[in-house]
Design a protein around this motif. Structure first.
Motif, short mmCIF file in Angstrom:
data_model
loop_
_atom_site.label_atom_id
_atom_site.label_comp_id
_atom_site.label_asym_id
_atom_site.label_seq_id
_atom_site.Cartn_x
_atom_site.Cartn_y
_atom_site.Cartn_z
N UNK A 1 0.65 -1.17 -0.19
CA UNK A 1 -0.37 -0.16 -0.45
C UNK A 1 1.14 1.25 -0.27
N UNK A 2 1.90 1.10 0.68
CA UNK A 2 3.08 2.37 1.00
C UNK A 2 3.49 2.94 -0.51
N UNK A 3 3.98 1.63 -1.41
CA UNK A 3 4.61 2.06 -2.56
C UNK A 3 3.37 2.65 -3.40
N UNK A 4 2.29 1.38 -3.63
CA UNK A 4 1.07 2.59 -4.20
C UNK A 4 1.46 4.07 -3.54
N UNK A 5 1.15 4.33 -3.10
CA UNK A 5 0.45 5.46 -2.01
C UNK A 5 1.81 6.56 -2.97
N UNK A 6 2.63 6.22 -2.35
CA UNK A 6 3.86 6.48 -3.80
C UNK A 6 3.88 7.60 -4.62
N UNK A 7 3.46 6.80 -5.83
CA UNK A 7 2.58 7.00 -6.67
C UNK A 7 2.37 8.60 -6.97
N UNK A 8 2.51 9.43 -8.11
CA UNK A 8 2.34 10.85 -8.01
C UNK A 8 1.51 11.09 -8.65
N UNK A 9 0.94 10.09 -9.67
CA UNK A 9 -0.30 10.17 -10.15
C UNK A 9 -0.78 8.62 -10.39
N UNK A 10 -2.12 8.31 -10.15
CA UNK A 10 -2.73 7.21 -9.34
C UNK A 10 -3.93 7.38 -9.93
N UNK A 11 -5.22 6.17 -11.15
CA UNK A 11 -6.00 6.40 -11.75
C UNK A 11 -6.65 4.79 -11.09
N UNK B 1 -6.48 9.50 0.93
CA UNK B 1 -5.01 10.01 1.25
C UNK B 1 -4.33 10.78 0.59
N UNK B 2 -4.49 10.27 -1.19
CA UNK B 2 -4.20 9.60 -1.70
C UNK B 2 -4.27 11.52 -2.97
N UNK B 3 -3.17 12.52 -2.59
CA UNK B 3 -3.66 13.55 -3.35
C UNK B 3 -4.31 13.88 -4.47
N UNK B 4 -3.98 12.83 -5.40
CA UNK B 4 -3.71 13.26 -6.83
C UNK B 4 -3.98 11.73 -7.84
N UNK B 5 -5.87 11.25 -7.02
CA UNK B 5 -5.85 10.22 -7.47
C UNK B 5 -7.46 10.13 -8.17
N UNK B 6 -7.41 9.15 -9.12
CA UNK B 6 -9.12 9.48 -9.86
C UNK B 6 -9.76 7.71 -10.22
N UNK B 7 -10.97 8.11 -9.58
CA UNK B 7 -11.61 6.62 -9.96
C UNK B 7 -12.44 6.92 -11.31
N UNK B 8 -12.00 6.31 -11.84
CA UNK B 8 -12.06 5.56 -13.55
C UNK B 8 -13.32 4.64 -13.11
N UNK B 9 -15.12 4.67 -13.45
CA UNK B 9 -15.62 4.42 -13.51
C UNK B 9 -16.44 3.95 -14.63
N UNK B 10 -17.03 3.14 -14.94
CA UNK B 10 -18.51 2.92 -15.42
C UNK B 10 -20.02 2.60 -15.17
N UNK B 11 -21.26 3.18 -16.04
CA UNK B 11 -22.12 2.90 -15.47
C UNK B 11 -22.82 1.93 -14.36
N UNK B 12 -22.54 0.69 -14.96
CA UNK B 12 -22.42 -0.04 -13.96
C UNK B 12 -21.85 -0.24 -12.53
#
Length: 640
Positions: free
Chosen positions: A214-224, A255-266
């Motif tokens: 989790x710490x490794x993932x959260x260290x990324x500058x941008x998460x999608x 808690x990540x400053x630059x995360x976006x979830x891309x999801x469909x309607x379902x």
């Protein structure tokens, strides 16, 4: 192109985005997962080019599974057609099964090369995928080295994620620590169940994996994070709207400053602003939204429609609806009638009847009907009672099995039939080759053409048994064997013009008044979705033909889900005798009856699950105040 992040939209303009006030992670909802995937690929491509212009490496964290497949396809297309270079890209994959040989077709090493690396100009030394063959003695140090390698190149510029039904990201299962780093982990049972189809049975799914922490993932500058399909809806609601908890590791992304979830309607269907928008904003009330709201209120209060009161509406955020409708009494009757009019024992329309309030037309008393079945058993599992009714009521019914379904036949089942064939024809060389192949098959092997043919024939014979039981002539049973499916592996090809041509041909030949098709999009990259896309593309081509003016399309759901009560436009009741007839038809599909690996997290057999679903639909209707039936099959009309 970059999709705006959480801080710049949802929280800085909270007054303008009242409907998202329960949401703690920025998310963007798309109607189509393919369009969304292309936008994500464009953002990645823009980052790669920007880094290239700065003469810097672009460090990408990559995911596997069905969710990112279209993203990778678009990146490959941009490389081939637009000159996008990956020469400056360094990749780190999230995870890998343990133990897992690189040559195994279920390995993530194989997956990434199959979908991306074999088709771009990335340097081999820039590809980093956890090694599932590392020894237990070297595993601890290997994980430390993997972590240090990420840090040595400056950390992850962009991390692409999917999400599992347990809320895992990577293979960080429930209980994972916020600061965890790359390590080995024991997989949750649900995760292994979800992987079972790819491994042809849960017993073949490894119990452990290597994963970034989790710490490794959260260290990324941008998460999608990508989320497609209704089977991800509940966990996405919990992740986006719930509290941060190690029981749902994806909630750490709040808690990540630059995360976006891309999801469909379902996938977004359980979010408060989607499921119950009247709780967060003023609504424009059309009849469909009114029915959805009244069904929700009835289920919440455990009252049938006609017993709901003004107080029930006012106390549950629906005073605006009452203001528009006048009184609960008037609204209740209106919605009760709307739902009641969906019920019919005549799915092909009742001849010489007033069809003003019936879901189907009374005209054209003998209709030509095509039932499209993605696999060779979806017809009887999902709409066996309706199928039986259509034949019994004198319509010209055709069943079109869109794929062979061979991948769902176990090697043991195929070997049994091959050995029976050999006993009848000892000199048959093809049978000997099949037996030899099956007895010597390894994890690296894809079924031979001969084995796929045998498995397909097993499914065909089972299908014919079921259709004959319903009284359908063999001439009305069509095996389309759409080419996209015939790969011998879980991974299928994209839909092709050949697939569409086959669909157009059968529709134009039969000229149907009714089409039934599987509308279950729980997995937007699965066989059902491709088969439905093939139908939709065919309808676009044929819609100007004169016979299509009389054609109505009804969608049924797949094996494990049903339409919500407010979505149903035709409900076909079944008597206890008809429930038994449907059960017997399902029993003809013996190769799928016991231990089939496509049942998700549900250990019930197909016929039990189908019956329980139909009983539950009938119970929901009864709870809403309508008549009590033994079982109901449900359909939603598609307007093309």
């Amino acid at each position: 192109m970059k999709i705006a992040n959480q801080k710049s939209i949802a929280h800085t303009k909270a007054g303008m985005f009242e409907e998202t006030r329960f949401e703690k992670i920025h998310n963007v909802i798309f109607q189509d997962s393919t369009v969304a995937s292309i936008l994500v690929a464009q953002e990645i491509a823009a980052l790669i080019r920007d880094k290239e212009n700065q003469n810097k490496p672009c460090v990408l964290g990559l995911a596997t599974g069905s969710s990112p497949i279209k993203v990778y396809e678009e990146l490959v297309r941009m490389h081939r057609e637009e000159g996008l270079s990956f020469a400056n890209v360094i990749t780190f994959n999230l995870d890998e099964y343990l133990p897992m040989d690189k040559g195994n077709i279920q390995s993530y090493f194989y997956f990434m090369h199959e979908h991306l690396f074999n088709h771009i100009d990335i340097l081999e030394e820039h590809i980093n995928i956890p090694d599932g063959s590392v020894s237990s003695e070297d595993l601890y140090q290997y994980c430390i080295d993997y972590e240090m390698k990420i840090k040595a190149v400056g950390g992850l510029d962009f991390q692409l994620l999917g999400i599992g039904r347990t809320g895992h990201i990577g293979f960080n299962e429930p209980g994972s620590h916020y600061n965890s780093s790359t390590r080995s982990i024991t997989l949750d049972h649900i995760t292994r169940v979800d992987a079972a189809p790819a491994f042809l049975g849960i017993e073949n799914v490894p119990r452990k994996a290597i994963t970034m922490g989790i710490g490794t993932v959260l260290s990324a500058k941008r998460i999608v994070l990508l989320g497609w399909g209704g089977n991800k809806a509940e966990i996405l609601k919990e992740t986006i709207e719930g509290e941060i908890t190690p029981e749902v590791p994806a909630t750490y992304l709040q808690n990540h400053e630059n995360t976006t979830f891309i999801i469909d309607e379902a996938a977004a269907s359980e979010l408060t602003r989607v499921k119950t928008p009247w709780l967060v904003t003023n609504c424009v009330w059309n009849d469909n939204l009114k029915l959805k709201a009244v069904v929700w209120l009835s289920e919440l209060t455990e009252k049938p429609f006609l017993k709901l009161t003004d107080k029930d509406y006012n106390n549950n955020g629906m005073s605006g609806l009452l203001t528009e409708e006048g009184t609960a009494y008037d609204l209740n009757i209106k919605m009760f009638n709307k739902l009641q009019h969906t019920i019919t024992g005549w799915p092909g329309g009742k001849p010489n009847a007033d069809d003003t309030n019936r879901p189907e037309r009374a005209t054209i008393p003998k209709k030509r009907v095509i039932i499209f079945s993605p696999h060779p058993d979806d017809d009887v599992i999902s709409m066996g009672g309706t199928f039986d009714r259509l034949v019994e009521q004198g319509h010209e019914v055709h069943v079109a099995y869109q794929t062979s379904g061979n991948i769902a036949v176990s090697d043991e089942e195929a070997l049994k039939f091959a050995e029976i064939t050999q006993s009848l024809c000892p000199e048959c060389e093809e049978t000997e080759a099949i037996i030899s192949f099956l007895k010597n098959k390894t994890d690296h092997d894809i079924d031979s053409v001969e084995v796929r043919k045998l498995k397909g024939l097993i499914r065909r014979s089972e299908s014919l048994g079921a259709t004959r039981y319903f009284g359908l002539e063999d001439a009305n049973v069509h095996f389309l064997d759409l080419p996209f499916y015939e790969t011998g592996t879980i991974k299928k090809n994209n839909i092709s013009q050949e697939d569409i041509d086959i669909m157009c041909d059968i529709i134009s030949t039969i000229k149907p008044h009714q089409i039934y098709a599987a509308g279950d999009l729980a997995d937007p990259h699965g066989t059902h979705k491709v088969c439905l896309d093939a139908l939709f593309e065919s309808l676009k081509i044929l819609k100007t033909e004169s016979y299509m003016k009389d054609c109505w399309v009804w969608l049924y759901r797949g094996a494990w889900h049903e339409w919500e009560s407010f979505q149903i436009e035709m409900a076909v009741p079944m008597s206890p005798d008809q429930v038994l007839r449907k059960r017997h038809a399902i029993f003809y599909h013996q190769s799928q009856k016991d231990g089939v690996m496509f049942q998700g997290g549900d250990s019930r057999e197909f016929w039990v699950r189908a019956e329980d679903r139909n009983h539950l639909t009938a119970k929901k209707y009864n709870d809403l105040g309508l008549s009590e039936y033994a079982a109901i099959e449900a359909f939603k009309r598609y307007h093309f």
